[in-house]
Design a protein around this motif. Structure first.
Motif, PDB file in Angstrom:
ATOM      1  N   ASP A  51       0.804  -1.220   0.000  1.00 39.65           N
ATOM      2  CA  ASP A  51       0.000   0.000   0.000  1.00 39.65           C
ATOM      3  C   ASP A  51       0.841   1.277   0.000  1.00 39.65           C
ATOM      4  OD1 ASP A  51      -2.622   1.424   0.448  1.00 39.65           O
ATOM      5  OD2 ASP A  51      -1.658   1.928   2.347  1.00 39.65           O
ATOM      6  N   GLN A  52       2.007   1.220   0.605  1.00 39.18           N
ATOM      7  CA  GLN A  52       2.926   2.364   0.661  1.00 39.18           C
ATOM      8  C   GLN A  52       2.223   3.643   1.106  1.00 39.18           C
ATOM      9  OE1 GLN A  52       5.522   2.781  -2.771  1.00 39.18           O
ATOM     10  NE2 GLN A  52       5.625   0.574  -3.049  1.00 39.18           N
ATOM     11  N   ARG A  53       1.588   3.529   2.277  1.00 40.38           N
ATOM     12  CA  ARG A  53       0.906   4.676   2.889  1.00 40.38           C
ATOM     13  C   ARG A  53      -0.199   5.267   2.017  1.00 40.38           C
ATOM     14  NH1 ARG A  53       3.065   7.062   7.569  1.00 40.38           N
ATOM     15  NH2 ARG A  53       3.508   5.266   8.886  1.00 40.38           N
ATOM     16  N   GLY A  54      -0.834   4.419   1.232  1.00 41.68           N
ATOM     17  CA  GLY A  54      -1.955   4.880   0.427  1.00 41.68           C
ATOM     18  C   GLY A  54      -1.584   5.423  -0.936  1.00 41.68           C
ATOM     19  N   TYR A  55      -0.296   5.375  -1.273  1.00 46.58           N
ATOM     20  CA  TYR A  55       0.148   5.954  -2.537  1.00 46.58           C
ATOM     21  C   TYR A  55       0.201   4.944  -3.681  1.00 46.58           C
ATOM     22  CZ  TYR A  55       0.886  10.311  -0.165  1.00 46.58           C
ATOM     23  OH  TYR A  55       0.663  11.486   0.538  1.00 46.58           O
ATOM     24  N   VAL A  56      -0.265   3.724  -3.437  1.00 41.90           N
ATOM     25  CA  VAL A  56      -0.433   2.724  -4.493  1.00 41.90           C
ATOM     26  C   VAL A  56      -1.918   2.393  -4.576  1.00 41.90           C
ATOM     27  CG1 VAL A  56       0.093   0.365  -5.226  1.00 41.90           C
ATOM     28  CG2 VAL A  56       1.872   1.768  -4.163  1.00 41.90           C
ATOM     29  N   GLY A  57      -2.453   2.348  -5.779  1.00 47.00           N
ATOM     30  CA  GLY A  57      -3.874   2.063  -5.978  1.00 47.00           C
ATOM     31  C   GLY A  57      -4.268   0.721  -5.377  1.00 47.00           C
ATOM     32  N   LYS A  58      -5.429   0.688  -4.733  1.00 45.63           N
ATOM     33  CA  LYS A  58      -5.859  -0.542  -4.058  1.00 45.63           C
ATOM     34  C   LYS A  58      -6.129  -1.672  -5.036  1.00 45.63           C
ATOM     35  CE  LYS A  58      -5.299   1.687  -0.469  1.00 45.63           C
ATOM     36  NZ  LYS A  58      -4.711   2.767  -1.294  1.00 45.63           N
ATOM     37  N   ASP A  59      -6.533  -1.335  -6.269  1.00 44.66           N
ATOM     38  CA  ASP A  59      -6.729  -2.393  -7.261  1.00 44.66           C
ATOM     39  C   ASP A  59      -5.414  -3.120  -7.529  1.00 44.66           C
ATOM     40  OD1 ASP A  59      -5.716  -0.047  -8.380  1.00 44.66           O
ATOM     41  OD2 ASP A  59      -6.596  -0.446 -10.355  1.00 44.66           O
ATOM     42  N   LEU A  60      -4.320  -2.362  -7.557  1.00 48.85           N
ATOM     43  CA  LEU A  60      -3.003  -2.974  -7.773  1.00 48.85           C
ATOM     44  C   LEU A  60      -2.550  -3.758  -6.546  1.00 48.85           C
ATOM     45  CD1 LEU A  60      -1.174  -0.027  -9.571  1.00 48.85           C
ATOM     46  CD2 LEU A  60      -2.270  -2.029 -10.598  1.00 48.85           C
ATOM     47  N   VAL A  61      -2.849  -3.222  -5.353  1.00 52.61           N
ATOM     48  CA  VAL A  61      -2.497  -3.929  -4.123  1.00 52.61           C
ATOM     49  C   VAL A  61      -3.202  -5.278  -4.066  1.00 52.61           C
ATOM     50  CG1 VAL A  61      -2.674  -3.903  -1.609  1.00 52.61           C
ATOM     51  CG2 VAL A  61      -2.030  -1.819  -2.824  1.00 52.61           C
ATOM     52  N   TYR A  62      -4.488  -5.279  -4.328  1.00 54.23           N
ATOM     53  CA  TYR A  62      -5.241  -6.543  -4.257  1.00 54.23           C
ATOM     54  C   TYR A  62      -4.844  -7.504  -5.380  1.00 54.23           C
ATOM     55  CZ  TYR A  62      -8.236  -4.905  -0.485  1.00 54.23           C
ATOM     56  OH  TYR A  62      -8.710  -4.475   0.739  1.00 54.23           O
ATOM     57  N   GLN A  63      -4.530  -6.974  -6.534  1.00 50.74           N
ATOM     58  CA  GLN A  63      -4.055  -7.834  -7.620  1.00 50.74           C
ATOM     59  C   GLN A  63      -2.778  -8.562  -7.206  1.00 50.74           C
ATOM     60  OE1 GLN A  63      -2.808  -5.754 -11.166  1.00 50.74           O
ATOM     61  NE2 GLN A  63      -3.159  -7.547 -12.465  1.00 50.74           N
ATOM     62  N   GLN A  64      -1.859  -7.829  -6.587  1.00 49.78           N
ATOM     63  CA  GLN A  64      -0.612  -8.421  -6.127  1.00 49.78           C
ATOM     64  C   GLN A  64      -0.859  -9.447  -5.029  1.00 49.78           C
ATOM     65  OE1 GLN A  64       2.224  -7.587  -7.607  1.00 49.78           O
ATOM     66  NE2 GLN A  64       3.678  -8.724  -6.341  1.00 49.78           N
ATOM     67  N   LEU A  65      -1.759  -9.110  -4.104  1.00 46.32           N
ATOM     68  CA  LEU A  65      -2.058 -10.033  -3.006  1.00 46.32           C
ATOM     69  C   LEU A  65      -2.664 -11.337  -3.518  1.00 46.32           C
ATOM     70  CD1 LEU A  65      -3.588  -7.720  -0.243  1.00 46.32           C
ATOM     71  CD2 LEU A  65      -1.390  -8.895  -0.175  1.00 46.32           C
ATOM     72  N   ILE A  66      -3.560 -11.232  -4.477  1.00 50.81           N
ATOM     73  CA  ILE A  66      -4.200 -12.433  -5.029  1.00 50.81           C
ATOM     74  C   ILE A  66      -3.155 -13.385  -5.597  1.00 50.81           C
ATOM     75  CG2 ILE A  66      -5.595 -13.239  -6.987  1.00 50.81           C
ATOM     76  CD1 ILE A  66      -7.515 -10.906  -6.404  1.00 50.81           C
ATOM     77  N   GLY A  67      -2.165 -12.828  -6.311  1.00 51.17           N
ATOM     78  CA  GLY A  67      -1.121 -13.661  -6.884  1.00 51.17           C
ATOM     79  C   GLY A  67      -0.171 -14.222  -5.845  1.00 51.17           C
ATOM     80  N   GLU A  68       0.274 -13.388  -4.929  1.00 50.37           N
ATOM     81  CA  GLU A  68       1.269 -13.799  -3.936  1.00 50.37           C
ATOM     82  C   GLU A  68       0.702 -14.785  -2.911  1.00 50.37           C
ATOM     83  OE1 GLU A  68       3.326 -10.770  -1.845  1.00 50.37           O
ATOM     84  OE2 GLU A  68       3.957  -9.701  -3.651  1.00 50.37           O
ATOM     85  N   LEU A  69      -0.533 -14.529  -2.481  1.00 50.83           N
ATOM     86  CA  LEU A  69      -1.095 -15.287  -1.361  1.00 50.83           C
ATOM     87  C   LEU A  69      -2.096 -16.347  -1.803  1.00 50.83           C
ATOM     88  CD1 LEU A  69      -1.577 -12.340   1.170  1.00 50.83           C
ATOM     89  CD2 LEU A  69       0.409 -13.826   0.852  1.00 50.83           C
ATOM     90  N   ASN A  70      -2.157 -16.587  -3.120  1.00 53.05           N
ATOM     91  CA  ASN A  70      -3.003 -17.646  -3.665  1.00 53.05           C
ATOM     92  C   ASN A  70      -4.459 -17.497  -3.217  1.00 53.05           C
ATOM     93  OD1 ASN A  70      -3.411 -19.959  -5.239  1.00 53.05           O
ATOM     94  ND2 ASN A  70      -3.206 -21.321  -3.459  1.00 53.05           N
ATOM     95  N   ILE A  71      -4.988 -16.299  -3.374  1.00 58.28           N
ATOM     96  CA  ILE A  71      -6.385 -16.025  -3.025  1.00 58.28           C
ATOM     97  C   ILE A  71      -7.261 -16.433  -4.198  1.00 58.28           C
ATOM     98  CG2 ILE A  71      -8.060 -14.222  -2.462  1.00 58.28           C
ATOM     99  CD1 ILE A  71      -5.694 -12.658  -1.203  1.00 58.28           C
ATOM    100  N   ARG A  72      -8.245 -17.264  -3.943  1.00 53.42           N
ATOM    101  CA  ARG A  72      -9.132 -17.785  -4.981  1.00 53.42           C
ATOM    102  C   ARG A  72     -10.599 -17.569  -4.612  1.00 53.42           C
ATOM    103  NH1 ARG A  72      -5.080 -17.368  -7.033  1.00 53.42           N
ATOM    104  NH2 ARG A  72      -3.683 -18.907  -7.978  1.00 53.42           N
ATOM    105  N   GLY A  73     -11.434 -17.461  -5.635  1.00 54.66           N
ATOM    106  CA  GLY A  73     -12.874 -17.390  -5.403  1.00 54.66           C
ATOM    107  C   GLY A  73     -13.416 -15.984  -5.220  1.00 54.66           C
ATOM    108  N   ILE A  74     -12.551 -14.977  -5.220  1.00 54.99           N
ATOM    109  CA  ILE A  74     -12.981 -13.586  -5.084  1.00 54.99           C
ATOM    110  C   ILE A  74     -12.047 -12.719  -5.923  1.00 54.99           C
ATOM    111  CG2 ILE A  74     -11.581 -13.161  -2.995  1.00 54.99           C
ATOM    112  CD1 ILE A  74     -13.940 -11.350  -2.043  1.00 54.99           C
ATOM    113  N   SER A  75     -12.621 -11.750  -6.614  1.00 55.29           N
ATOM    114  CA  SER A  75     -11.839 -10.915  -7.530  1.00 55.29           C
ATOM    115  C   SER A  75     -11.215  -9.734  -6.809  1.00 55.29           C
ATOM    116  CB  SER A  75     -12.748 -10.394  -8.654  1.00 55.29           C
ATOM    117  OG  SER A  75     -13.717  -9.494  -8.121  1.00 55.29           O
TER     118      SER A  75
END
Length: 225
Positions: A51-75
């Motif tokens: 997130d870098q103190r809010g200076y990175v878009g949340k869509d990009l943060v969640y996209q990265q999290l989904i890939g790194e943490l193997n999140i499935r079933g939710i976009s």
């Protein structure tokens, strides 16, 4: 004489670190069926890093999290929308927020907010803090079409408050957007100290919002009880 005091929102009036941590804890519980395979500490820590103190878009943060943490079933869109919908319910003010606003209003000082961000999201957070009615003007970059540190957004706020730069104070946590942005048009810049940013070339530094009273006193040469 100080006629106006303007504030940043995130990291200045709103304790964004505490608010974000609370939001992520609640999100993890709310969406446990999708996130439960991840340790909650890891989920929160990694989000905050990305997130870098809010200076990175949340869509990009969640996209990265989904890939790194193997999140499935939710976009990422659903995760982001949950963030938008629920953040205001987790807003944490800094100590003495209401107290300082009341003290400033007692002295007939005009108050304003200048914040970058989306209009609805930021207004929801301001309302959650129950501070909207203390302010004579609130400028949000999304609505104004310009954002800090652009000098025009500071000038626009001062115009709405009918105050000159040299009789106004700006309080914020970001060394460039807040401190340099306000100093560049001649305002007195107060840095709400934040160790994340390390240093800011401000006129004054505060740890607690109530310290503003001493700064105003030093400028006006009169004591406040």
């Amino acid at each position: 004489m100080i006629k106006a005091v303007l504030f940043d929102l995130d990291g200045t009036l709103l304790n964004r670190d505490a608010s974000l941590k609370s939001l992520l804890e609640e999100q993890y519980k709310r969406l446990y069926q999708y996130l439960g395979h991840i340790r909650i500490e890891k989920y929160i820590t990694r989000f905050i890093e990305l997130d870098q103190r809010g200076y990175v878009g949340k869509d990009l943060v969640y996209q990265q999290l989904i890939g790194e943490l193997n999140i499935r079933g939710i976009s990422r869109e659903s995760l982001h929308q949950d963030y938008i919908n629920e953040f205001s319910s987790c807003c944490v003010p800094f100590p003495n927020l209401i107290n300082i606003l009341e003290r400033l209003k007692e002295r007939s000082i005009r108050l304003g907010i200048i914040t970058n961000g989306r209009e609805k999201f930021q207004m929801n957070n301001i309302k959650a803090l129950r501070i909207e009615n203390y302010f004579d003007t609130i400028l949000i970059s999304d609505r104004e079409g310009i954002k800090k540190p652009n000098p025009e957004i500071f000038k626009r706020a001062l115009s709405k408050l009918d105050a000159e730069a040299d009789e106004s104070i700006y309080v914020g946590d970001h060394p460039e957007n807040d401190v340099l942005g306000s100093k560049n048009i001649g305002m007195l810049a107060v840095w709400k100290k934040d160790s994340y940013w390390g240093h800011a070339a401000a006129d004054f530094m505060i740890n607690d919002l109530m310290e503003l009273l001493k700064i105003i006193e030093s400028q006006e040469g009169s004591a406040y009880s």
